[in-house]
Motif scaffolding. Structure first.
Motif, PDB file in Angstrom:
ATOM      1  N   ILE A   1      -3.608   7.592  -1.793  1.00 49.33           N
ATOM      2  CA  ILE A   1      -2.204   7.177  -1.946  1.00 49.33           C
ATOM      3  C   ILE A   1      -2.151   5.689  -1.649  1.00 49.33           C
ATOM      4  CG2 ILE A   1       0.172   7.446  -1.173  1.00 49.33           C
ATOM      5  CD1 ILE A   1      -0.447  10.238  -0.253  1.00 49.33           C
ATOM      6  N   LEU A   2      -1.756   4.901  -2.642  1.00 52.70           N
ATOM      7  CA  LEU A   2      -1.575   3.462  -2.460  1.00 52.70           C
ATOM      8  C   LEU A   2      -0.084   3.183  -2.369  1.00 52.70           C
ATOM      9  CD1 LEU A   2      -4.445   3.717  -3.896  1.00 52.70           C
ATOM     10  CD2 LEU A   2      -4.071   1.353  -4.616  1.00 52.70           C
ATOM     11  N   SER A   3       0.377   2.730  -1.226  1.00 51.78           N
ATOM     12  CA  SER A   3       1.797   2.418  -1.066  1.00 51.78           C
ATOM     13  C   SER A   3       1.950   0.934  -0.747  1.00 51.78           C
ATOM     14  CB  SER A   3       2.422   3.272   0.039  1.00 51.78           C
ATOM     15  OG  SER A   3       1.736   3.109   1.258  1.00 51.78           O
TER      16      SER A   3
ATOM     17  N   GLU B   1       8.158  -0.798   6.379  1.00 53.36           N
ATOM     18  CA  GLU B   1       7.479   0.507   6.378  1.00 53.36           C
ATOM     19  C   GLU B   1       8.405   1.645   5.956  1.00 53.36           C
ATOM     20  OE1 GLU B   1       4.183   2.615   9.213  1.00 53.36           O
ATOM     21  OE2 GLU B   1       5.975   1.815  10.174  1.00 53.36           O
ATOM     22  N   ASN B   2       9.685   1.506   6.207  1.00 49.07           N
ATOM     23  CA  ASN B   2      10.623   2.576   5.868  1.00 49.07           C
ATOM     24  C   ASN B   2      10.901   2.681   4.374  1.00 49.07           C
ATOM     25  OD1 ASN B   2      10.866   3.067   8.582  1.00 49.07           O
ATOM     26  ND2 ASN B   2      12.656   1.747   8.813  1.00 49.07           N
ATOM     27  N   GLU B   3      10.584   1.656   3.627  1.00 44.13           N
ATOM     28  CA  GLU B   3      10.925   1.625   2.210  1.00 44.13           C
ATOM     29  C   GLU B   3       9.714   1.248   1.358  1.00 44.13           C
ATOM     30  OE1 GLU B   3      13.769   2.556   0.988  1.00 44.13           O
ATOM     31  OE2 GLU B   3      14.824   2.797   2.901  1.00 44.13           O
ATOM     32  N   PRO B   4       8.911   2.215   0.906  1.00 38.80           N
ATOM     33  CA  PRO B   4       7.814   1.868  -0.005  1.00 38.80           C
ATOM     34  C   PRO B   4       8.370   1.338  -1.322  1.00 38.80           C
ATOM     35  CG  PRO B   4       8.054   4.262   0.191  1.00 38.80           C
ATOM     36  CD  PRO B   4       8.972   3.663   1.200  1.00 38.80           C
ATOM     37  N   LEU B   5       7.884   0.185  -1.747  1.00 37.20           N
ATOM     38  CA  LEU B   5       8.377  -0.424  -2.980  1.00 37.20           C
ATOM     39  C   LEU B   5       7.694   0.151  -4.214  1.00 37.20           C
ATOM     40  CD1 LEU B   5       8.337  -4.120  -1.704  1.00 37.20           C
ATOM     41  CD2 LEU B   5      10.280  -2.535  -1.756  1.00 37.20           C
ATOM     42  N   GLN B   6       6.435   0.532  -4.066  1.00 40.08           N
ATOM     43  CA  GLN B   6       5.666   1.149  -5.160  1.00 40.08           C
ATOM     44  C   GLN B   6       4.688   2.145  -4.547  1.00 40.08           C
ATOM     45  OE1 GLN B   6       4.762   0.891  -8.690  1.00 40.08           O
ATOM     46  NE2 GLN B   6       6.854   0.166  -9.001  1.00 40.08           N
ATOM     47  N   THR B   7       4.535   3.272  -5.202  1.00 38.85           N
ATOM     48  CA  THR B   7       3.575   4.274  -4.742  1.00 38.85           C
ATOM     49  C   THR B   7       2.716   4.716  -5.923  1.00 38.85           C
ATOM     50  OG1 THR B   7       5.072   5.085  -3.011  1.00 38.85           O
ATOM     51  CG2 THR B   7       3.247   6.529  -3.668  1.00 38.85           C
ATOM     52  N   MET B   8       1.424   4.652  -5.714  1.00 36.93           N
ATOM     53  CA  MET B   8       0.475   5.036  -6.763  1.00 36.93           C
ATOM     54  C   MET B   8      -0.491   6.075  -6.194  1.00 36.93           C
ATOM     55  SD  MET B   8      -2.445   2.660  -8.597  1.00 36.93           S
ATOM     56  CE  MET B   8      -1.264   1.429  -9.097  1.00 36.93           C
TER      57      MET B   8
ATOM     58  N   LEU C   1       5.776  14.217  -5.099  1.00 38.75           N
ATOM     59  CA  LEU C   1       5.773  13.996  -3.653  1.00 38.75           C
ATOM     60  C   LEU C   1       7.003  13.204  -3.222  1.00 38.75           C
ATOM     61  CD1 LEU C   1       2.018  13.066  -2.960  1.00 38.75           C
ATOM     62  CD2 LEU C   1       3.153  15.258  -2.567  1.00 38.75           C
ATOM     63  N   ALA C   2       7.417  13.417  -1.987  1.00 37.63           N
ATOM     64  CA  ALA C   2       8.579  12.706  -1.430  1.00 37.63           C
ATOM     65  C   ALA C   2       8.118  11.826  -0.265  1.00 37.63           C
ATOM     66  CB  ALA C   2       9.631  13.706  -0.960  1.00 37.63           C
ATOM     67  N   TYR C   3       9.022  10.980   0.214  1.00 37.45           N
ATOM     68  CA  TYR C   3       8.754  10.125   1.372  1.00 37.45           C
ATOM     69  C   TYR C   3       9.853  10.350   2.395  1.00 37.45           C
ATOM     70  CZ  TYR C   3       7.422   6.071   4.160  1.00 37.45           C
ATOM     71  OH  TYR C   3       6.999   5.252   5.183  1.00 37.45           O
ATOM     72  N   LYS C   4       9.446  10.601   3.643  1.00 36.56           N
ATOM     73  CA  LYS C   4      10.411  10.907   4.698  1.00 36.56           C
ATOM     74  C   LYS C   4      10.544   9.717   5.638  1.00 36.56           C
ATOM     75  CE  LYS C   4      11.447  14.397   8.226  1.00 36.56           C
ATOM     76  NZ  LYS C   4      10.987  15.646   8.860  1.00 36.56           N
TER      77      LYS C   4
ATOM     78  N   ARG D   1      13.184  11.283  -2.748  1.00 33.80           N
ATOM     79  CA  ARG D   1      12.463  11.909  -3.852  1.00 33.80           C
ATOM     80  C   ARG D   1      12.149  10.865  -4.926  1.00 33.80           C
ATOM     81  NH1 ARG D   1      13.550  17.704  -4.057  1.00 33.80           N
ATOM     82  NH2 ARG D   1      14.921  18.299  -2.331  1.00 33.80           N
ATOM     83  N   GLY D   2      11.227  11.205  -5.766  1.00 26.41           N
ATOM     84  CA  GLY D   2      10.903  10.327  -6.894  1.00 26.41           C
ATOM     85  C   GLY D   2      10.293   9.006  -6.489  1.00 26.41           C
ATOM     86  N   VAL D   3       9.534   9.008  -5.381  1.00 27.59           N
ATOM     87  CA  VAL D   3       8.968   7.741  -4.900  1.00 27.59           C
ATOM     88  C   VAL D   3       7.634   7.409  -5.577  1.00 27.59           C
ATOM     89  CG1 VAL D   3      10.093   7.855  -2.649  1.00 27.59           C
ATOM     90  CG2 VAL D   3       7.870   8.946  -2.968  1.00 27.59           C
TER      91      VAL D   3
END
Length: 561
Positions: free
Chosen positions: A450-452, A457-464, A495-498, A504-506
């Motif tokens: 997972i590349l974030s 830290e609370n807001e990933p701008l891009q997730t691969m 996958l989601a980010y908490k 959702r949709g991150v």
């Protein structure tokens, strides 16, 4: 099945005769037998046990004996491609041959390229020596060398303690009586003279004193402390391992309990996908077998710890509860041992250090299996491609270990961070901690990478998501029906980010890398789920697959701007 057939005065291997002199009518450089990596095969060897002994290298790198008529199974994924030693002893004379494991997916040249690439980035990363193990090889070697020599050390130390070596020192003292006067006493008396009464009231005599705090005992005490320190270090290492295994078993027990509680529902329900049922069955078998293995390791570890604690208590009593407690430590750099038991103790120290050195030299680290090597190769490529974009590592553990086990590496470029999570199991949303990726309805929860990208830290701008599959494209994507791999990739896309809320949709894109024919275009499996064929090459610029992966990383960075 290949068979080694025994006759009265000869041994045959696949029809090739080994004569009574022990020479094989085969080139010693040619493998006696071979099989493909991942292939489940077995061999039976038959030979006259009175005059012939046979050994082969197992998957742990140890030379183990083969019994005549014993069926040897080479389990799936036990061996990486390469040559492995096979030894035949005829009447004590050794002949060394080999057996060969052929690569199943790539040719040997591609595998060499992967090994060279990861080793040039981090020495030893292609080997399985850094793989997660219940007891690391180096710890086992130190423990085994220590346990071999400790009985002798304890025996010599006990004998020395019983002898209670003392040194006699004669000191001049004034006394009112003496059986005889020495020369020094007479000289002293002549200088002093008689008492007032004209009699000899006091005299100088030499009296013997027994001294325990001497050089020999100081040297002995230093040796006892040396062995205690070695034992303490091994106890700490083994205790850490023991605690890790125990904690892992607690987690596995919880997983096992959950699976078993759902087992009845899965078997009877007709609305649950067959794939989910099969996965649960496989997971139940895997976790159960792993629990059994861990239980054996705990018993083994505990036995070693109990033995070390016993030896430590013996030495500790000498230091704390015997005459040795009054002996000081010497400040001298060199003390010559005169007592036999002390000489033996010093020799034990040399034997231990020599044994430890020999064990480490003989220790064999096998290459990683090719599918695991492919993951390490991709890990290195991701780090190199990010370095090209100006990122540098700011947080990591031992790199060789991180490249082989679940890990997190953080890179930074200015105010922008990139966190790479490797092989880390994700929790469901309710169990997940804050600032972590989690699953909602998906059954797959362990992506390879997972590349974030983030500044906060609370807001990933891009997730691969980058997933490695050790198979060709035809087994990944099928136009007529969904494959297991497609289902896995789609689960990762959801996958989601908490954080303080569930986002959702991150996931912006999922990339599946596989060792297949490279093309200049990217295969689009579904929406933002992409497939890239990637064959290892010495020159990264000549690889279409690597260039496609590089474009996706650049595209993700551009979308952040």
């Amino acid at each position: 099945m290949d068979t080694l057939i025994s006759y009265e005065k000869e041994v045959r291997i696949n029809g090739k005769i080994m004569d009574t002199e022990g020479y094989l009518y085969l080139s010693p450089y040619a493998p006696l037998f071979e099989f493909n990596e991942g292939e489940e095969v077995s061999f039976t060897f038959t030979f006259p046990v009175e005059i012939v002994k046979v050994f082969f290298q197992n998957q742990e790198g140890q030379m183990v004996p083969i019994q005549s008529d014993e069926k040897i199974s080479f389990e799936k994924m036990s061996y990486a491609p390469g040559n492995y030693p096979f030894e035949v002893y005829y009447r004590g004379n050794k002949s060394t041959y080999s057996f060969q494991v052929q690569p199943s997916q790539l040719d040997m040249e591609r595998i060499r390229i992967m090994r060279e690439t990861v080793n040039s980035y981090c020495r030893g990363a292609s080997l399985n020596q850094y793989a997660s193990q219940e007891l690391k090889e180096s710890v086992l070697d130190e423990v085994s060398a220590l346990l071999e020599i400790l009985p002798k050390v304890i025996q010599m130390a006990n004998t020395y303690m019983k002898k209670m070596y003392v040194e006699v020192h004669k000191q001049p003292k004034l006394s009112h009586s003496s059986k005889r006067l020495s020369k020094k006493s007479m000289e002293w008396l002549a200088k002093k003279g008689l008492g007032k009464s004209g009699t000899l009231d006091t005299m100088l005599v030499e009296k013997a004193e027994f001294e325990l705090d001497n050089d020999q005992n100081r040297l002995f005490k230093q040796n006892v402390l040396y062995w205690m320190d070695l034992i303490d270090k091994q106890i700490q290492k083994l205790q850490t391992t023991y605690d890790d295994i125990t904690q892992d078993m607690i987690q596995k027990e919880s997983i096992l309990s959950t699976i078993r509680s759902q087992e009845g529902i899965l078997e009877t329900s007709s609305s649950i996908n067959e794939y989910v049922k099969k996965k649960a069955q496989k997971q139940l078998i895997y976790v159960s077998e792993d629990m059994v293995q861990k239980e054996r390791l705990l018993i083994r570890n505990k036995d070693i710890l109990d033995t070390l604690f016993r030896y430590k208590s013996i030495l500790e009593r000498m230091i704390v509860h015997s005459w040795l407690k009054d002996v000081s430590l010497s400040s001298k750099n060199r003390i010559v041992a005169h007592i036999d038991q002390l000489r033996v103790l010093l020799e034990c120290k040399k034997q231990y250090e020599l044994s430890l050195s020999e064990k480490r030299q003989k220790m064999t680290f096998l290459e990683k299996s090719t599918y695991k090597l492919f993951e390490t190769y991709i890990y290195v490529l991701l780090l190199q491609l990010l370095n090209e974009q100006g990122f540098s590592i700011v947080e990591s553990g031992v790199l060789a270990y991180d490249l082989s086990n679940e890990s997190v590496i953080v890179l930074k470029k200015g105010s922008l961070y990139c966190r790479i999570q490797y092989d880390i199991e994700l929790e469901k949303v309710k169990k997940a901690v804050e600032h972590s990726y989690c699953t909602i309805n998906s059954t797959h929860n362990r992506p390879d990478f997972i590349l974030s990208f983030y500044t906060n830290e609370n807001e990933p701008l891009q997730t691969m998501i980058v997933e490695c599959k050790w198979m060709n494209e035809g087994n990944i994507y099928n136009a007529k029906a969904e494959t297991d791999t497609e289902i896995t990739l789609m689960d990762y896309y959801q996958l989601a980010y908490k954080s303080d809320r569930v986002q959702r949709g991150v996931v912006d894109r999922v990339i599946c890398l596989f060792p297949d024919v490279e093309e200049s275009k990217i295969s689009i499996f579904d929406k933002q789920i992409l497939g890239i064929g990637l064959l290892p090459q010495k020159n990264l610029q000549n690889s279409n697959g690597i260039q496609c992966l590089k474009k996706q990383i650049k595209k993700a960075l551009k979308e952040i701007e």
